[in-house]
Design an enzyme around this catalytic site. Structure first.
Site, PDB file in Angstrom:
ATOM      1  N   PRO A 108       0.741  -1.232   0.000  1.00 48.87           N
ATOM      2  CA  PRO A 108       0.000   0.000   0.000  1.00 48.87           C
ATOM      3  C   PRO A 108       0.771   1.283   0.000  1.00 48.87           C
ATOM      4  O   PRO A 108       0.297   2.193   0.585  1.00 48.87           O
ATOM      5  CB  PRO A 108      -0.812  -0.084   1.262  1.00 48.87           C
ATOM      6  CG  PRO A 108      -0.754  -1.482   1.667  1.00 48.87           C
ATOM      7  CD  PRO A 108       0.238  -2.163   0.867  1.00 48.87           C
ATOM      8  N   GLU A 109       1.859   1.420  -0.618  1.00 48.56           N
ATOM      9  CA  GLU A 109       2.383   2.773  -0.699  1.00 48.56           C
ATOM     10  C   GLU A 109       2.385   3.209  -2.155  1.00 48.56           C
ATOM     11  O   GLU A 109       2.160   2.406  -3.049  1.00 48.56           O
ATOM     12  CB  GLU A 109       3.757   2.882  -0.042  1.00 48.56           C
ATOM     13  CG  GLU A 109       3.643   2.681   1.463  1.00 48.56           C
ATOM     14  CD  GLU A 109       4.951   2.879   2.196  1.00 48.56           C
ATOM     15  OE1 GLU A 109       5.590   3.908   1.983  1.00 48.56           O
ATOM     16  OE2 GLU A 109       5.318   1.992   2.972  1.00 48.56           O
ATOM     17  N   LYS A 166      -3.050   6.420  -1.873  1.00 47.29           N
ATOM     18  CA  LYS A 166      -2.823   4.980  -1.968  1.00 47.29           C
ATOM     19  C   LYS A 166      -4.064   4.241  -2.463  1.00 47.29           C
ATOM     20  O   LYS A 166      -4.101   3.015  -2.462  1.00 47.29           O
ATOM     21  CB  LYS A 166      -2.427   4.435  -0.597  1.00 47.29           C
ATOM     22  CG  LYS A 166      -1.160   5.072  -0.024  1.00 47.29           C
ATOM     23  CD  LYS A 166      -0.930   4.639   1.416  1.00 47.29           C
ATOM     24  CE  LYS A 166       0.239   5.416   2.017  1.00 47.29           C
ATOM     25  NZ  LYS A 166       0.380   5.157   3.471  1.00 47.29           N
ATOM     26  N   ARG A 206       4.599   2.759  15.095  1.00 39.85           N
ATOM     27  CA  ARG A 206       5.140   2.070  13.920  1.00 39.85           C
ATOM     28  C   ARG A 206       6.608   1.813  14.120  1.00 39.85           C
ATOM     29  O   ARG A 206       7.255   2.427  14.963  1.00 39.85           O
ATOM     30  CB  ARG A 206       4.966   2.937  12.650  1.00 39.85           C
ATOM     31  CG  ARG A 206       3.550   3.362  12.384  1.00 39.85           C
ATOM     32  CD  ARG A 206       2.611   2.198  12.208  1.00 39.85           C
ATOM     33  NE  ARG A 206       2.958   1.352  11.087  1.00 39.85           N
ATOM     34  CZ  ARG A 206       2.594   1.578   9.823  1.00 39.85           C
ATOM     35  NH1 ARG A 206       1.878   2.629   9.528  1.00 39.85           N
ATOM     36  NH2 ARG A 206       2.955   0.754   8.859  1.00 39.85           N
TER      37      ARG A 206
END
Length: 299
Positions: free
Chosen positions: A2-3, A57, A287
């Site tokens: 997903p980037e 995205k 993260r």
DNA sequence: CACTTGACCTGTCCGC
DNA sequence: TGCGGACAGGTCAAGT
């Protein structure tokens, strides 16, 4: 995946493969993450794919019901299918002749579809299928009318695209957030859209900036280096994945392509390619941040 | 308010 | 080999 780079690569591939195709049916076993809005499944039968696009995205598949009118007006009949791959989504198109795949590398993108992670199947009248696989079921699909308001409210607030933002705008937007920690801000889609955990780490490594630095602590030169670093790592990734979507599968085994050019992300314990110091990983803002403790000092 | 934590899901890997 | 915990390319809601 997903980037931005991974989404860009699969969107480009899909544009070549499914533009012009007619949808025959949609199957899904995933009602929780499938939003029809005002539509129902039968509204998609017989629609034609007019383009595949990207915002941040999110993948946008534009479809039209109309019989190719002479006027290029976007009628109420046009529908946009929005797909967010979140952490583990994949999009795979295959027909008798071709196959393109993009997204998260787990499970391997060359695994035949459908498989146990397949959540949605779009079947086309040419016999081809577009599979949306998502191991963790974080992704979603939304079906909305193709107008600006509907589409942008379905996507949520997005800042300028990371590939399109100018240096001037980037630095002006930074100035408004002096207290933010830089890595967290880079991953904020309303600040710039498209950058996630990998490319924030990669951009910061290139700019030699510690991920926990505050925006206010960055010098002008560092802001420029960061802008350049992000641009470079995004473009490099698109180049690597863009030559052939299948290179995603082949080059890195189950880990995927990105590891072949990553400088910081996931390189824990490996020597920094600039100075040899082992790359560190630290939990930050929920993260994992990967960085070189020697090149990227927390001042 | 701003900021932090938990939740959403399923699977793999690593250490004991 | 088995088991527990950490971790995962993202984002929103709820809590403080």
């Amino acid at each position: 995946m997903p980037e931005l780079p991974e989404v860009t690569v699969i969107v480009n591939s899909l544009n070549k493969k499914i533009k012009g195709l007619i949808l025959e049916s949609v199957e899904y076993d995933w009602p929780r993450k499938f939003f029809w809005g005002n539509y129902s499944i039968k509204d998609l039968k017989g629609v034609k794919v007019t383009s595949v696009d990207r915002k941040g995205k999110v993948v946008l598949i534009e479809v039209s019901k109309g019989t190719k009118g002479a006027k290029g007006t976007k009628g109420a009949k046009d529908i946009t299918i929005l797909i967010h791959l979140k952490l583990t989504g994949q999009l795979i198109y295959q027909d008798a002749k071709t196959r393109v795949a993009g997204g998260h590398p787990i499970p391997p993108l060359n695994l035949p579809s459908p498989n146990k992670t397949t959540r949605v199947i779009f079947a086309f009248t040419n016999g081809g299928h577009l599979y949306f696989n998502d191991l963790r079921k974080f992704g979603w699909v939304k079906i909305v009318s193709s107008n600006k308001y509907q589409v942008s409210s379905a996507i949520g607030e997005l800042g300028p695209d990371a590939l399109e933002i100018s240096f001037r705008e980037f630095s002006e937007r930074l100035e408004k957030k002096p207290n933010a920690r830089i890595k967290k801000l880079l991953m904020d889609q309303s600040f710039v859209s498209g950058v996630g955990n990998i490319y924030s780490d990669e951009g910061l490594w290139r700019a030699k900036i510690h991920p926990a630095r505050s925006v206010a602590s960055l010098s002008d030169a560092e802001v420029k280096a960061l802008y350049d670093g992000i641009q470079e790592s995004l473009k490099l990734a698109i180049d690597k994945g863009g030559s052939s979507a299948n290179s995603f599968v082949d080059s890195g085994g189950e880990k995927g392509l990105f590891l072949t050019f990553a400088k910081a992300y996931y390189m824990i314990g490996k020597p920094c390619s600039r100075c040899g110091t082992p790359i560190a990983r630290k939990k930050m803002d929920g993260r994992s941040a990967h960085f070189c403790p020697s090149c990227q000092k927390l001042k």
